[in-house]
Design an enzyme around this catalytic site. Sequence first.
Site, mmCIF file in Angstrom:
data_model
loop_
_atom_site.group_PDB
_atom_site.id
_atom_site.type_symbol
_atom_site.label_atom_id
_atom_site.label_comp_id
_atom_site.label_asym_id
_atom_site.label_seq_id
_atom_site.Cartn_x
_atom_site.Cartn_y
_atom_site.Cartn_z
ATOM 1 N N GLU A 346 0.740 -1.329 -0.172
ATOM 2 C CA GLU A 346 0.036 -0.065 -0.156
ATOM 3 C C GLU A 346 0.651 1.209 0.008
ATOM 4 O O GLU A 346 0.417 2.192 0.617
ATOM 5 C CB GLU A 346 -1.027 0.074 1.401
ATOM 6 C CG GLU A 346 -1.929 -1.193 1.271
ATOM 7 C CD GLU A 346 -2.737 -1.197 2.525
ATOM 8 O OE1 GLU A 346 -3.831 -1.706 2.296
ATOM 9 O OE2 GLU A 346 -2.499 -0.984 3.765
HETATM 10 C C1 TNX Z 1 -4.477 -3.865 4.627
HETATM 11 S S1 TNX Z 1 -3.236 -6.238 3.875
HETATM 12 C C2 TNX Z 1 -3.374 -3.788 4.973
HETATM 13 C C3 TNX Z 1 -3.225 -3.260 6.415
HETATM 14 C C4 TNX Z 1 -4.706 -3.252 7.034
HETATM 15 C C5 TNX Z 1 -5.583 -4.328 6.608
HETATM 16 C C6 TNX Z 1 -6.930 -4.345 7.240
HETATM 17 C C7 TNX Z 1 -1.949 -5.402 4.008
HETATM 18 C C8 TNX Z 1 -1.017 -5.972 3.321
HETATM 19 N N1 TNX Z 1 -2.233 -4.024 4.341
HETATM 20 O O1 TNX Z 1 -2.507 -2.295 6.565
HETATM 21 O O2 TNX Z 1 -4.363 -3.256 8.445
HETATM 22 O O3 TNX Z 1 -5.788 -4.250 5.235
HETATM 23 O O4 TNX Z 1 -7.565 -5.528 6.961
#
Ligand code: TNX
Length: 535
Positions: A346
């Site tokens: 992300e």
């Molecule tokens: C996505 S999955 C994220 C996290 C959040 C999560 C909540 C991922 C690699 N990153 O930063 O905590 O969703 O479900």
Amino acid sequence: MPTDRRSKNPEGAAVSEPAFQRRGLGDVIPVPADVRPDPAADFTIGEGTAIRTAPGSAAARRVGEHLAALLRPATGYALPVGEETGAIALLLDGDGRADGNGYADGDPDGFAGGDGFPDGDEGYRLEISAAGVTVRAAAPAGLFAAVQTLRQLLPAAIDAPGPQPGDWVLPGGRIVDRPRFAYRGVMLDLARHFFTADEIKSYIDSLVQFKINHLHLHLTDDQGWRLEIDGWPRLTEVSGGAGTGVDGAGPGYLTRAGYTDLVAYAAERFVTIVPEIDMPGHVNAAQVAYPELTADGVAVAVRTDIEVGYSSLAAGKEETYAFIEDVVREVAALTPGPYLHIGGDEAQATTADDYRTFIQRVLPLVAKYGKRVVGWHEMTGVELPETAVPQFWAVAATDEGTARAAANGSKVIMSPADRAYLDMKYTAASPLGLDWAGLIDVEQAYGWDPADRLPGVGEEHVLGVEAPLWSETLRSLADVRTMTFPRLPAVAEIGWSPRATHDWQSFRHRLAAFAPRWRNQGIAFHPSSEIPWAE
Ligand code: TNX
């Protein structure tokens, strides 16, 4: 044993009659690879039963002590552990093998491999007869796996914290077992809410019962930094202090000594800790502590909301890499396991060019300190060495980058969010959890196959499975357990048991037996309506 396990069943309280119900030899999660019951060969653990462990092996001895410690409270028996005699024997490959293949009767084990032993460290062979129990394994990890099987083969009353009157019968027959995938993990997010070392230890105790062998700790994120780093004290003083975590409700951090002790505790239970330092995004807490880590050097505000994708390290600043090298060196030095997880997810606040520059600088740093990189699958947008392990977390049916990395020789950890995410709500009525990847009740968590999930990522490309538990909505260890159980056993079975054994009806009935076990252990769980729970 730490924390909450005694809450529901005060020391010495008698458990109900069904708690002594006899078990079938295959009534185990994960279901063993090969099970041959012999109803005429039950063994009853008694007052005088002793445990004998492999001669000269301190590790086998510790597994024997572990078994004794599990059995003593409810049986009230002494269960001495030694190398001389004992009706329960935990032996290593080679101990007392009269005929050279480990089998008195010379019968086939159902697996290719020649010497009759399951390959790999975690395989084991368990024989229960009226005279006793013999476990054989190539390594202590296999003995430990067999002990988890034995625990589940005893009546549910075995998990009560005090003496229970009743017969401790183990069903007769033979099990030959080994894992399908080497990596079976859980991730706990300590950044959005911190959990103490004692809470994490207690959590490990509840996970190893399902043969989980990796615990990935998400140590840093926008809302907090949870591991002390030499030379960078404000990371934990400020970003591990009061007011950190989601809603400011999850303060705390692991000292270096606390982390080291936790790693050793895990290792004694054959669990490898996988530390994650998330970068280049998810770094607001680091930038709060050290404003020089932002692009313009200007201080940023503390964040306790659950937004993602707004923070980034500066790929063009040398200070960034000096910081990362200090962190990687320290984490690598504190962690005996082979992996170091660099996040990489992300990174919406990082340009594609900066992301590539950054990851290409960090990959050799991790190698320099002797670790193998794990990263969320976004990392596959950059060319990776084949030793790098992408962790696939998306809901999408395909992922080009992950398939390319697999084709290039990388092994993949499968954590599809719509199946394996322990932070998703079970149903729309679940008070805890998020729902962006959908609702995940037990059948949804069980009904997939890691080698079928992504085109280009087949059986030989899968290192294993991991169930991540993000902690935005969690506030206590009981919350952690409620999200973990009963879904984690589903992921554990998918990771361990041969594909041909996967069967939802069989699984839900075996799972039903855990209600009294978890109650006896004081472990909170979600009483999913999909499961015909035992009393
Ligand atoms: C996505 S999955 C994220 C996290 C959040 C999560 C909540 C991922 C690699 N990153 O930063 O905590 O969703 O479900």
